[in-house]
Write an enzyme that holds these catalytic residues in place. Sequence first.
Site, PDB file in Angstrom:
ATOM      1  N   HIS A  19     -30.092 -26.634  12.667  1.00  0.00           N
ATOM      2  CA  HIS A  19     -30.617 -25.970  11.477  1.00  0.00           C
ATOM      3  C   HIS A  19     -30.086 -24.537  11.448  1.00  0.00           C
ATOM      4  O   HIS A  19     -29.686 -23.987  12.479  1.00  0.00           O
ATOM      5  CB  HIS A  19     -32.140 -25.944  11.509  1.00  0.00           C
ATOM      6  CG  HIS A  19     -32.764 -27.281  11.265  1.00  0.00           C
ATOM      7  ND1 HIS A  19     -34.099 -27.422  10.979  1.00  0.00           N
ATOM      8  CD2 HIS A  19     -32.250 -28.530  11.266  1.00  0.00           C
ATOM      9  CE1 HIS A  19     -34.384 -28.697  10.804  1.00  0.00           C
ATOM     10  NE2 HIS A  19     -33.271 -29.397  10.982  1.00  0.00           N
TER      11      HIS A  19
ATOM     12  N   GLU B  82     -31.530 -21.644  11.268  1.00  0.00           N
ATOM     13  CA  GLU B  82     -32.214 -20.713  12.167  1.00  0.00           C
ATOM     14  C   GLU B  82     -31.703 -20.868  13.599  1.00  0.00           C
ATOM     15  O   GLU B  82     -31.450 -19.881  14.286  1.00  0.00           O
ATOM     16  CB  GLU B  82     -33.733 -20.954  12.166  1.00  0.00           C
ATOM     17  CG  GLU B  82     -34.384 -20.776  10.815  1.00  0.00           C
ATOM     18  CD  GLU B  82     -34.555 -22.069  10.049  1.00  0.00           C
ATOM     19  OE1 GLU B  82     -35.616 -22.225   9.401  1.00  0.00           O
ATOM     20  OE2 GLU B  82     -33.647 -22.923  10.072  1.00  0.00           O
TER      21      GLU B  82
ATOM     22  N   CYS C 214     -39.119 -24.969   9.622  1.00  0.00           N
ATOM     23  CA  CYS C 214     -39.802 -26.203  10.011  1.00  0.00           C
ATOM     24  C   CYS C 214     -40.480 -26.011  11.368  1.00  0.00           C
ATOM     25  O   CYS C 214     -40.392 -24.937  11.978  1.00  0.00           O
ATOM     26  CB  CYS C 214     -38.798 -27.349  10.072  1.00  0.00           C
ATOM     27  SG  CYS C 214     -37.640 -27.238  11.468  1.00  0.00           S
TER      28      CYS C 214
ATOM     29  N   CYS D  49     -37.870 -25.155  14.233  1.00  0.00           N
ATOM     30  CA  CYS D  49     -37.338 -23.795  14.120  1.00  0.00           C
ATOM     31  C   CYS D  49     -38.420 -22.753  14.365  1.00  0.00           C
ATOM     32  O   CYS D  49     -38.170 -21.735  15.013  1.00  0.00           O
ATOM     33  CB  CYS D  49     -36.685 -23.596  12.758  1.00  0.00           C
ATOM     34  SG  CYS D  49     -35.176 -24.584  12.577  1.00  0.00           S
TER      35      CYS D  49
END
Length: 157
Positions: free
Chosen positions: A56, A58, A86, A89
């Site tokens: 992701h 992040e 999420c 993360c």
Amino acid sequence: MAMRSDDFYMHRALDQARLALAAGEVPVGAVVVDPAGEIIGAGFNAPIGEHDPSAHAEVQALRAACTRLGNYRLDGCTLYVTLEPCLMCSGALIHARLARVVYGAAEPKTGMVESRANLFAQPWHNHCVEVEGGRLAAQAKRLLREFFAARRDASDG
């Protein structure tokens, strides 16, 4: 280098989201900024291209910043991300010991800052991260809408 505005750094995160969009990934981008105002890590969503569910935006930005600093802790740093983090993360951001997380659009299905839960506010963490949502949310939402509209159009044709 002087610290710039939150909008300046969020625009850099939006630039990363556009790179994700160009790569056919969900357009989410992130940057990590050190206490002096320097961008020390950047990343965009790449789970498809990297064959990695943890890729992701992040996490990509955290990895870059930690590599640059030679430390898994990012004390005093701020992460700017275009979409509400999420569960995965959010945990990584807390463990990295960030001072702040600033995000754009809310994520009603999986957001763990305000939409589904607030992982950052739980009392059992040994580190507190300041969080601000809604920064340049309209621009972030627009990129996401364009991406998903294009995918719907492609599947209809």
